[in-house]
Design a protein around this motif. Structure first.
Motif, PDB file in Angstrom:
ATOM      1  N   MET A   1     -28.643 -27.762  78.415  1.00  0.00           N
ATOM      2  CA  MET A   1     -27.897 -26.621  77.852  1.00  0.00           C
ATOM      3  C   MET A   1     -28.837 -25.514  77.423  1.00  0.00           C
ATOM      4  O   MET A   1     -29.984 -25.769  77.067  1.00  0.00           O
ATOM      5  N   GLU A   2     -28.325 -24.293  77.421  1.00  0.00           N
ATOM      6  CA  GLU A   2     -29.244 -23.176  77.219  1.00  0.00           C
ATOM      7  C   GLU A   2     -29.672 -23.007  75.767  1.00  0.00           C
ATOM      8  O   GLU A   2     -30.681 -22.392  75.504  1.00  0.00           O
ATOM      9  N   GLN A   3     -28.953 -23.594  74.798  1.00  0.00           N
ATOM     10  CA  GLN A   3     -29.401 -23.386  73.421  1.00  0.00           C
ATOM     11  C   GLN A   3     -30.728 -24.099  73.163  1.00  0.00           C
ATOM     12  O   GLN A   3     -31.398 -23.816  72.200  1.00  0.00           O
ATOM     13  N   HIS A   4     -31.059 -25.005  74.055  1.00  0.00           N
ATOM     14  CA  HIS A   4     -32.298 -25.746  73.940  1.00  0.00           C
ATOM     15  C   HIS A   4     -33.497 -24.798  73.824  1.00  0.00           C
ATOM     16  O   HIS A   4     -34.316 -24.916  72.922  1.00  0.00           O
TER      17      HIS A   4
ATOM     18  N   HIS B   1     -34.135 -21.563  72.995  1.00  0.00           N
ATOM     19  CA  HIS B   1     -34.535 -20.694  71.896  1.00  0.00           C
ATOM     20  C   HIS B   1     -34.580 -21.398  70.551  1.00  0.00           C
ATOM     21  O   HIS B   1     -34.997 -20.800  69.581  1.00  0.00           O
ATOM     22  N   THR B   2     -34.163 -22.655  70.453  1.00  0.00           N
ATOM     23  CA  THR B   2     -34.278 -23.309  69.158  1.00  0.00           C
ATOM     24  C   THR B   2     -35.730 -23.690  68.867  1.00  0.00           C
ATOM     25  O   THR B   2     -36.093 -23.878  67.731  1.00  0.00           O
ATOM     26  N   GLN B   3     -36.529 -23.778  69.919  1.00  0.00           N
ATOM     27  CA  GLN B   3     -37.873 -24.264  69.694  1.00  0.00           C
ATOM     28  C   GLN B   3     -38.768 -23.248  68.982  1.00  0.00           C
ATOM     29  O   GLN B   3     -39.491 -23.597  68.063  1.00  0.00           O
TER      30      GLN B   3
ATOM     31  N   HIS C   1     -35.251 -19.493  65.615  1.00  0.00           N
ATOM     32  CA  HIS C   1     -33.973 -20.074  65.245  1.00  0.00           C
ATOM     33  C   HIS C   1     -32.826 -19.096  65.386  1.00  0.00           C
ATOM     34  O   HIS C   1     -31.680 -19.456  65.194  1.00  0.00           O
TER      35      HIS C   1
ATOM     36  N   ASP D   1     -29.823 -17.171  66.673  1.00  0.00           N
ATOM     37  CA  ASP D   1     -28.838 -17.479  67.698  1.00  0.00           C
ATOM     38  C   ASP D   1     -27.649 -16.543  67.468  1.00  0.00           C
ATOM     39  O   ASP D   1     -26.833 -16.757  66.585  1.00  0.00           O
TER      40      ASP D   1
ATOM     41  N   GLU E   1     -25.015 -15.923  69.149  1.00  0.00           N
ATOM     42  CA  GLU E   1     -23.706 -16.548  69.357  1.00  0.00           C
ATOM     43  C   GLU E   1     -23.273 -17.300  68.099  1.00  0.00           C
ATOM     44  O   GLU E   1     -22.140 -17.173  67.645  1.00  0.00           O
ATOM     45  N   ALA E   2     -24.227 -18.071  67.523  1.00  0.00           N
ATOM     46  CA  ALA E   2     -23.894 -18.864  66.335  1.00  0.00           C
ATOM     47  C   ALA E   2     -23.490 -17.959  65.183  1.00  0.00           C
ATOM     48  O   ALA E   2     -22.522 -18.233  64.474  1.00  0.00           O
TER      49      ALA E   2
ATOM     50  N   ILE F   1     -19.975 -16.812  65.748  1.00  0.00           N
ATOM     51  CA  ILE F   1     -18.976 -17.871  65.475  1.00  0.00           C
ATOM     52  C   ILE F   1     -18.789 -18.021  63.964  1.00  0.00           C
ATOM     53  O   ILE F   1     -17.674 -18.087  63.454  1.00  0.00           O
ATOM     54  N   GLY F   2     -19.934 -18.032  63.252  1.00  0.00           N
ATOM     55  CA  GLY F   2     -19.871 -18.167  61.800  1.00  0.00           C
ATOM     56  C   GLY F   2     -19.054 -17.054  61.172  1.00  0.00           C
ATOM     57  O   GLY F   2     -18.225 -17.296  60.291  1.00  0.00           O
TER      58      GLY F   2
ATOM     59  N   LEU G   1     -15.343 -17.544  61.784  1.00  0.00           N
ATOM     60  CA  LEU G   1     -14.794 -18.595  60.921  1.00  0.00           C
ATOM     61  C   LEU G   1     -14.617 -18.071  59.500  1.00  0.00           C
ATOM     62  O   LEU G   1     -13.619 -18.355  58.833  1.00  0.00           O
TER      63      LEU G   1
ATOM     64  N   LEU H   1     -18.427 -24.199  57.047  1.00  0.00           N
ATOM     65  CA  LEU H   1     -18.756 -23.214  58.077  1.00  0.00           C
ATOM     66  C   LEU H   1     -20.098 -23.538  58.734  1.00  0.00           C
ATOM     67  O   LEU H   1     -20.235 -23.522  59.963  1.00  0.00           O
TER      68      LEU H   1
ATOM     69  N   VAL I   1     -20.598 -24.482  62.781  1.00  0.00           N
ATOM     70  CA  VAL I   1     -21.447 -23.708  63.689  1.00  0.00           C
ATOM     71  C   VAL I   1     -22.595 -24.580  64.194  1.00  0.00           C
ATOM     72  O   VAL I   1     -22.934 -24.562  65.385  1.00  0.00           O
TER      73      VAL I   1
ATOM     74  N   ARG J   1     -23.331 -25.372  68.068  1.00  0.00           N
ATOM     75  CA  ARG J   1     -24.421 -24.649  68.718  1.00  0.00           C
ATOM     76  C   ARG J   1     -25.727 -25.421  68.815  1.00  0.00           C
ATOM     77  O   ARG J   1     -26.584 -25.072  69.613  1.00  0.00           O
TER      78      ARG J   1
ATOM     79  N   LEU K   1     -12.756 -25.573  55.579  1.00  0.00           N
ATOM     80  CA  LEU K   1     -12.619 -24.168  55.942  1.00  0.00           C
ATOM     81  C   LEU K   1     -11.176 -23.700  55.795  1.00  0.00           C
ATOM     82  O   LEU K   1     -10.919 -22.587  55.341  1.00  0.00           O
TER      83      LEU K   1
END
Lengths: 206, 407
Positions: free
Chosen positions: A1-4, A6-8, A11, A13, A15-16, A19-20, A23, B49, B53, B57, B83
């Motif tokens: 998966m592509e999130q792999h 850039h996490t290295q 941090h 993200d 997209e994250a 999403i946050g 929510l 939350l 996430v 992710r 939430l």
């Protein structure tokens, strides 16, 4: 998966963070949702009184404020696009317009509340308790609570926008890392959306 | 919260529910308590939350949703409840504060407000809150049982489905706290029916745990003792909940010690036992040391006996009609209360044994292996205690790997 990948090293993200933010907006809607439930129940129980009380509100100011917020939602939406087009000056200009419109909204609100308070109508006032029915007391109570909480959200939104504008000015928010500005925009749209519900509930339904 | 206890005109005496209209009529120092609850609610929302996430992710390569450990799945369900439900109680607390400061009238019957509406808004959050407490506990048990049976968990997808079903249906059953508060018959039927429906996924989980142990190579260790006793007390607590969920019997035992017994069998027996199971399960991973297993088992036994002696008589007392929330009782309730009191002493003794053992072992216990229970989940593949950032290299899950692939 592509999130792999850039996490290295990094941090961050985008997209994250989006999403946050969505929510979080969901929770804000539920916060006002509780108030909408309270409003619906009391409207159902006191239809006549809610009708009488709603006549007291100034529909013109309410309509002007609605148009103002819709325009400001547009200006902040455009500013996220101009940031992508690398037009920093225009982005800052549009954010400035958004903030000014937000402040004008609050000034309108100030005069609207002020007029009501001049007439002796505020939560817990003697005039409200003696001259009005229970349904009308509830209507004005909810009017102050809901528009007040909304105004508080406007103020928070303005602070977030100013913060984002500052970061745009410094260049740490740019076309590659636009999440902060986009989230500020999302929040501002939420504030707008809630007003779109408040306006008919208090001013238009008769 | 603490400020509310020590300053102002005395500690709030509304109980934890802040029921209207007393919560804005009382002269005690209620505002800091309401503010504290609001801040805690906000932090609960942000925690949920964060988990949502993160789970969406930051799963490592190959960690598909169908390979996620069940503990993570239950945290996912819990995060959704946090939430979705917490904002409702947030706004309710704001209304109580505004009611106190300005006298808005929203819940004040003297001004046209409805105190029952407050109860509804309060329980819309506060019932799902018990699922926030029990779901992670169920997740820990779902990790421990397959590990100590050395067997693939039975019905992995059924456990996930039941977790999400609890999170969803649990949102719709709040009215069963208010059967005697004044509610239409139709509303009562629906809330009663939904309460029965929400019991089903919990029962599914119990069947799954027991079926997982069936024909497994059982490794009898302290966490398994806790997990097995969890299933025992959780079943008693759950079945007694159905007595409270049916309308006729609820009227009989409402506001009696029976409710106290049910609640403690679930939240103390359920969540508390699972918490102990989880502590004893992950302890060697957290500290890199093993606790003294003899003392740990002794602590469990004493605690378990104390628990049963403390709460079982309350079922009986409640059926006989002993009300809750009174410090005194009538003569015919004496035997049960004495047994219960002895039970509380035994339970406290067990708790002391457990805590002393764990604290001592955290400092002086024998060094633990990397994976003392031969578990298959990822956290056991790093050193104990784990290094900063947990993994030096992000792990990858191959097609045939899985959290419960025991052979």
């Amino acid at each position: 998966m592509e999130q792999h990948a850039h996490t290295q090293h990094d941090h961050f993200d985008a997209e994250a963070s989006k999403i946050g933010m969505w929510l979080f907006i969901f929770t804000e809607l539920l916060l006002f949702g509780g108030l909408f439930i309270v409003y619906s129940v009391y409207r159902f129980m006191n239809q006549e009184a809610f009708h009488l009380a709603a006549v007291e509100l100034n529909t013109t100011i309410g309509a002007i404020n609605t148009v103002l917020l819709l325009v400001s939602s547009m200006t902040i939406a455009v500013s996220t696009t101009t940031l992508q087009l690398k037009k920093k000056g225009l982005t800052l200009f549009l954010l400035g317009i958004t903030v000014i419109i937000g402040i004008v909204f609050l000034v309108n609100k100030y005069f609207e509340w002020g007029a009501k308070i001049d007439h002796g109508i505020w939560p817990g006032s003697e005039h409200l308790k003696t001259a009005f029915s229970q349904g009308e007391i509830l209507f004005f109570g909810l009017y102050y609570v809901m528009t007040g909480l909304h105004a508080l959200h406007i103020i928070i939104g303005l602070i977030i926008i100013l913060f984002a504008a500052h970061r745009v000015y410094k260049g740490t928010v740019n076309e590659n890392r636009a999440a902060l500005l986009e989230n500020a925009g999302l929040y501002w749209h939420l504030v707008d959306l809630i007003w779109i519900f408040l306006f008919p509930l208090f001013y238009l339904i008769h | 919260m603490l400020a509310a206890l020590f300053f102002g005109n005395g500690a709030p005496e509304t109980g934890w529910t802040f029921y209207a209209p007393y919560s804005f009529k009382t002269g005690t120092n209620l505002l800091p308590a309401v503010f504290g609850a609001f801040v805690l609610g906000f932090s609960s929302i942000l925690t949920g939350l964060n988990f949502l996430v993160t789970i969406h992710r930051m799963r490592c390569s190959g960690m598909k949703w169908t390979k996620l450990p069940l503990f993570v799945w239950t945290l996912y369900g819990t995060a959704w409840i946090q939430l979705l439900a917490t904002p409702v109680v947030g706004i309710t607390l704001v209304l109580i504060a505004l009611e106190r400061i300005f006298g808005v009238g929203v819940f004040d019957p003297a001004l046209g407000g409805d105190p029952i509406l407050y109860q509804h808004l309060f329980w819309i959050y506060s019932h799902p809150a018990v699922y926030i407490m029990i779901l992670p506990a169920m997740g820990a048990i779902s990790e421990i049982i397959p590990t100590f049976a050395q067997k693939q968990v039975f019905g992995y997808k059924a456990i996930i489905a039941s977790t999400m079903e609890i999170a969803f249906v649990g949102y719709l059953v709040w009215g069963h706290h208010m059967f005697t508060a004044g509610m239409s018959g139709t509303a009562q039927y629906y809330f009663s029916l939904l309460t029965f429906i929400v019991a089903i996924p919990s029962a599914i989980k119990v069947f799954n745990w027991i079926s997982t142990m069936y024909k497994g190579s059982i490794n009898v260790q302290t966490p398994l003792y806790w997990a097995a006793s969890f299933i025992f007390v959780f079943m008693i607590g759950g079945l007694s909940g159905l007595v409270l969920g049916s309308l006729a019997t609820d009227v009989h035992v409402h506001d009696t010690a029976f409710v106290v017994a049910h609640f403690h069998y679930i939240v103390f027996g359920g969540t508390g036992f699972a918490f102990m199971a989880a502590i004893h399960y992950w302890f060697p991973k957290i500290y890199g040391r093993m606790y003294d297993k003899g003392w740990a088992n002794a602590g469990w036994l004493v605690f378990f006996i104390g628990f049963l002696a403390l709460y079982t008589p309350l079922f009986y007392l409640g059926m006989m009609g002993m009300p809750r929330r009174y410090y005194d009782y009538m003569k015919e309730f004496h035997g049960g209360n004495i047994l219960s009191t002895f039970g509380s002493w035994i339970l406290a003794t067990g708790l002391v044994i457990i805590i002393v053992n764990l604290v001592k072992s955290a400092r002086h216990g024998a060094p633990a292996e990397m994976n003392p229970w031969h578990s298959k989940t990822l956290e056991w593949k790093v050193s104990s205690p784990p290094s900063v950032e947990n993994f030096d290299e992000i792990p990858e899950i191959a097609e045939n790997d899985g959290p419960y692939n025991y052979k």
